[in-house]
Design an enzyme around this catalytic site. Structure first.
Site, PDB file in Angstrom:
ATOM      1  N   SER A 282      -2.446   9.450   2.000  1.00  0.00           N
ATOM      2  CA  SER A 282      -3.071   8.245   1.297  1.00  0.00           C
ATOM      3  C   SER A 282      -2.175   6.988   1.504  1.00  0.00           C
ATOM      4  O   SER A 282      -2.431   6.020   1.148  1.00  0.00           O
ATOM      5  CB  SER A 282      -3.337   8.441  -0.292  1.00  0.00           C
ATOM      6  OG  SER A 282      -1.975   8.825  -0.732  1.00  0.00           O
TER       7      SER A 282
ATOM      8  N   SER B 133       0.890  -1.115   0.084  1.00  0.00           N
ATOM      9  CA  SER B 133       0.106   0.010   0.193  1.00  0.00           C
ATOM     10  C   SER B 133       1.023   1.321   0.017  1.00  0.00           C
ATOM     11  O   SER B 133       2.069   1.196   0.035  1.00  0.00           O
ATOM     12  CB  SER B 133      -1.097   0.101   1.308  1.00  0.00           C
ATOM     13  OG  SER B 133      -0.072   0.081   2.474  1.00  0.00           O
TER      14      SER B 133
ATOM     15  N   LYS C 262      10.605   7.738  14.154  1.00  0.00           N
ATOM     16  CA  LYS C 262      11.192   8.221  12.647  1.00  0.00           C
ATOM     17  C   LYS C 262      12.654   8.868  13.087  1.00  0.00           C
ATOM     18  O   LYS C 262      13.335   8.858  12.326  1.00  0.00           O
ATOM     19  CB  LYS C 262      10.273   9.127  12.259  1.00  0.00           C
ATOM     20  CG  LYS C 262       8.855   8.569  11.631  1.00  0.00           C
ATOM     21  CD  LYS C 262       9.077   7.998  10.454  1.00  0.00           C
ATOM     22  CE  LYS C 262       9.000   6.260  10.598  1.00  0.00           C
ATOM     23  NZ  LYS C 262       9.360   5.623   9.553  1.00  0.00           N
TER      24      LYS C 262
ATOM     25  N   SER D 208      10.876  10.508   8.373  1.00  0.00           N
ATOM     26  CA  SER D 208       9.853  11.472   8.215  1.00  0.00           C
ATOM     27  C   SER D 208      10.469  12.843   8.726  1.00  0.00           C
ATOM     28  O   SER D 208      11.160  12.944   9.862  1.00  0.00           O
ATOM     29  CB  SER D 208       8.409  10.983   9.259  1.00  0.00           C
ATOM     30  OG  SER D 208       7.747  12.198   9.492  1.00  0.00           O
TER      31      SER D 208
ATOM     32  N   TYR E 224       5.235   8.232  17.081  1.00  0.00           N
ATOM     33  CA  TYR E 224       5.489   7.939  15.769  1.00  0.00           C
ATOM     34  C   TYR E 224       6.744   9.137  15.309  1.00  0.00           C
ATOM     35  O   TYR E 224       7.750   8.480  14.887  1.00  0.00           O
ATOM     36  CB  TYR E 224       4.452   8.629  14.837  1.00  0.00           C
ATOM     37  CG  TYR E 224       4.746   8.537  13.184  1.00  0.00           C
ATOM     38  CD1 TYR E 224       4.940   7.567  12.496  1.00  0.00           C
ATOM     39  CD2 TYR E 224       4.857   9.555  12.623  1.00  0.00           C
ATOM     40  CE1 TYR E 224       5.294   7.340  11.233  1.00  0.00           C
ATOM     41  CE2 TYR E 224       5.108   9.708  11.295  1.00  0.00           C
ATOM     42  CZ  TYR E 224       5.470   8.446  10.749  1.00  0.00           C
ATOM     43  OH  TYR E 224       5.694   8.704   9.327  1.00  0.00           O
TER      44      TYR E 224
END
Length: 318
Positions: free
Chosen positions: A217, A16, A186, A149, A182
């Protein structure tokens, strides 16, 4: 890219989002791709779809759950012992999760740390020797691309809490959950990438860190209903634009049509592969964070990761 030598690339988290789009880019360029994600049925279905869309039959699927060290070990053993014809010489460590509640991995760690960092760390330990051997046989450098990120770097004025370098808290958070796990995972990715680059001769193996920008997405929020993910994507982008306008945030809003092709390029383009310890954002060279470049943090995270693997019996303790 047409005249680039063909490589065999493992892409984690490739059923994905950015991972799948990157795998498709690689497939269309004629590279061999190993889809490495959760669920054997899902990876096989994705591999079949990519073969059909790209016309490239050298697309394979092998299941791995990065949150489980047993699964990582089983993946590596299957790959190394039963698929020697898949002579991989590039790794894209892309799989990631951004949990919305406290979740514990099968090994007893916070799920984002376990999936985004520790599973990849262990995977690299298991595959590095074969990666080097395959690259040497092809007379080229081995390549590892670690997807991080922009949220890991306070200098970007992120709309997320500033990561704190506290390894025990990374293992199991005691406060501020889940908003900080998160970006901290990262940060672990970026520290690991820089540390890995220091351990190898750049003529043999090089490492890049990559920030694809904010792409709503992706599969990061897979724990949410689809309607909630769509709403979150719209709200997230509006929020980021507002933060940028009010505070001069440099946090980047990515786009699949820019990020996926460049991530693929980082794994196979021979000129980019010559460089190591480089940090890229979307499709350009950027600066890594001060914390990610800190040699002491790199050593501490390496030792801590080895300690956790030893505690669980996956490596011997020294």
């Amino acid at each position: 890219m047409a005249d680039q030598p063909k490589r065999t690339v493992i892409v984690t988290g490739s059923t994905s989002g950015v991972g799948e789009a990157t795998a498709l880019q690689l497939a269309k360029q004629g590279h061999t791709v190993i889809i490495a994600s959760r669920g054997q049925d899902k990876v096989e279905a994705t591999a079949a779809t990519l073969r059909e869309e790209s016309g490239n039959q050298n697309i394979h699927g092998l299941a791995i759950d990065l949150s489980s060290l047993d699964s990582v070990k089983a993946f590596a053993e299957e790959l190394l012992n039963h698929h020697t014809e898949w002579a991989f010489d590039s790794l894209i460590l892309n799989a990631g999760i951004s949990p919305t509640s406290l979740q514990i991995s099968p090994d007893g760690f916070e799920i984002a740390f376990a999936t985004n960092h520790l599973g990849h760390y262990y995977l690299v330990k298991l595959l590095t020797q074969r990666l080097l051997e395959n690259a040497k046989a092809h007379q080229r450098r081995a390549r590892v691309v670690v997807v991080s990120s922009g949220t890991h770097d306070p200098a970007n004025h992120n709309p997320t809490p500033t990561p704190i370098f506290d390894l025990e808290d990374w293992r199991m958070p005691t406060s501020s959950f889940p908003v900080r796990v998160y970006p901290q995972s990262k940060l672990a990715n970026a520290i690991f990438a820089n540390d890995l680059a220091t351990q190898f001769d750049p003529k043999e193996l090089t490492v890049a860190t990559y920030d694809p920008g904010y792409i709503g997405s992706t599969g990061l929020g897979r724990g949410l209903p689809s309607a909630a993910r769509s709403i979150l994507d719209v709200v997230g982008k509006l929020y980021l634009y507002a933060v940028s306008y009010l505070y001069g945030s440099t946090f980047q809003i990515g786009a699949m049509e820019r990020s996926a092709p460049f991530l693929a390029q980082l794994a196979v383009d021979e000129q980019l592969i010559e460089e190591t310890s480089r940090y890229y954002c979307i499709d350009a060279l950027d600066k890594c964070s001060v914390d990610a470049a800190n040699p002491q943090y790199q050593l501490e995270l390496r030792n801590f990761s080895d300690k956790l693997l030893a505690e669980k019996g996956f490596i011997s303790s020294n």
